[in-house]
Design an enzyme around this catalytic site. Structure first.
Site, PDB file in Angstrom:
ATOM      1  N   SER A 140       0.831  -1.198   0.000  1.00 55.55           N
ATOM      2  CA  SER A 140       0.000   0.000   0.000  1.00 55.55           C
ATOM      3  C   SER A 140       0.874   1.260   0.000  1.00 55.55           C
ATOM      4  O   SER A 140       1.714   1.426  -0.872  1.00 55.55           O
ATOM      5  CB  SER A 140      -0.969  -0.044   1.184  1.00 55.55           C
TER       6      SER A 140
ATOM      7  N   ASP B  15      -5.378  -3.772  -2.315  1.00 51.24           N
ATOM      8  CA  ASP B  15      -4.406  -3.417  -1.290  1.00 51.24           C
ATOM      9  C   ASP B  15      -3.644  -4.630  -0.731  1.00 51.24           C
ATOM     10  O   ASP B  15      -4.246  -5.579  -0.239  1.00 51.24           O
ATOM     11  CB  ASP B  15      -5.149  -2.721  -0.143  1.00 51.24           C
TER      12      ASP B  15
END
Length: 305
Positions: A52, A166
């Site tokens: 991320s 993510d």
């Protein structure tokens, strides 16, 4: 003929570090200060992995452009952050993510991961195959776009017919990609550390009065993300979602650290900022620097020779 042999004195080798950078939205800006502190302490970073926001910062550092990104993000104001958001009412996320990736690609330049001067791995989650994947080849910003795709907020990134989201869903602090690194030490920067009592952040600059469309947009954003200036206001759905993700990732990080213990962990408290507070970049970078310097000063690295 004289047989002379010259004695060549080799300089003391600079110790090397493999760096794992974790997920955490705007808190991930603390990675910048941590990276700068590690380098200032005399360590050479020879491998980076990230999930991320850790993938975004790590990838830009591996490209050698961290100073360019730092100067840009430190200049952002609240309205600048909002202008980077391309809202959409279709698809599997509220934000397309194309605008911010386009700006970053223009700022840093197009580059493939395999051509970076520092080996880099971006970690993402494959929703369709239900597994963690490591992105080590192809366009850097495609890999970053996949790794930052927070479910329901950013649209999943399609790659070869699979939806990538993510990396923090499965590996919020990706140490595993570094296990085979020849670096002397492994250092992890965890921005999902335990909450702490922190000094109050500087008061935000007073915004000019808004009218018409701008006032309606401001009201929508305030209702959506919650009002941190008013303690009586009920948190918005984004606050609730990100708080839930933070809790999940804190627990996952604990398991990962137990399984793949690095030589050093630099901890950033997860209440240092909300996920969207990128306009606090300078403050968060300085926090990362301060926590890294503190951890490095207390660290007694064990020789592997």
């Amino acid at each position: 003929m004289n047989d002379r042999r010259e004695l060549v004195v080799q300089p003391h080798a600079q110790p090397t570090v493999a760096l794992a950078l974790g997920t955490g939205g705007a808190r991930g800006l603390a990675h910048i200060g941590a990276i700068e502190a590690v380098a200032a302490a005399g360590y050479r970073i020879t491998a980076v992995s990230g999930s991320s926001m850790g993938a975004l910062i790590g990838g830009i550092h591996a490209a050698g452009k961290l100073d360019v990104y730092r100067d840009w993000v430190c200049a952002l104001q609240k309205m600048d952050v909002l202008k980077l958001v391309d809202w959409t009412l279709s698809g599997a996320g509220l934000i397309k993510g194309d605008r911010i990736i386009g700006v970053l690609r223009e700022l840093i330049g197009p580059v493939n991961i395999e051509d970076l001067p520092i080996p880099f791995t971006a970690v993402a989650t494959d929703l369709d195959r239900e597994r963690e994947i490591w992105l080590t080849r192809g366009p850097l910003f495609d890999a970053i776009r996949a790794s930052i795709a927070i479910p329901t907020i950013f649209r999943p990134h399609p790659v070869h017919g699979h939806r990538l989201v993510d990396g923090g869903l499965m590996n919020p602090l990706p140490l595993t990609p570094l296990l085979q690194s020849p670096s002397d030490y492994t250092v992890a920067v965890n921005v999902n550390g335990s909450p702490e009592t922190l000094a109050a952040s500087r008061a935000p600059a007073k915004q000019p009065a808004r009218t018409g469309l701008r006032s309606r947009v401001a009201a929508f954003v305030k209702r959506t993300i919650g009002n941190h200036d008013d303690k009586e206001t009920e948190p918005g759905w984004m606050d609730t979602l990100t708080q839930s993700l933070d809790l999940m990732q804190q627990n996952l990080t604990g398991f990962r650290l137990a399984a793949d213990r690095p030589d050093l962990v630099i901890e950033i408290p997860r209440n240092a900022s909300a996920v969207y507070e990128f306009y606090r970049a300078s403050e968060l970078i300085e926090l990362g620097r301060e926590r890294a310097e503190r951890a490095l000063a207390a660290w007694q690295p064990q020789s592997r020779g």
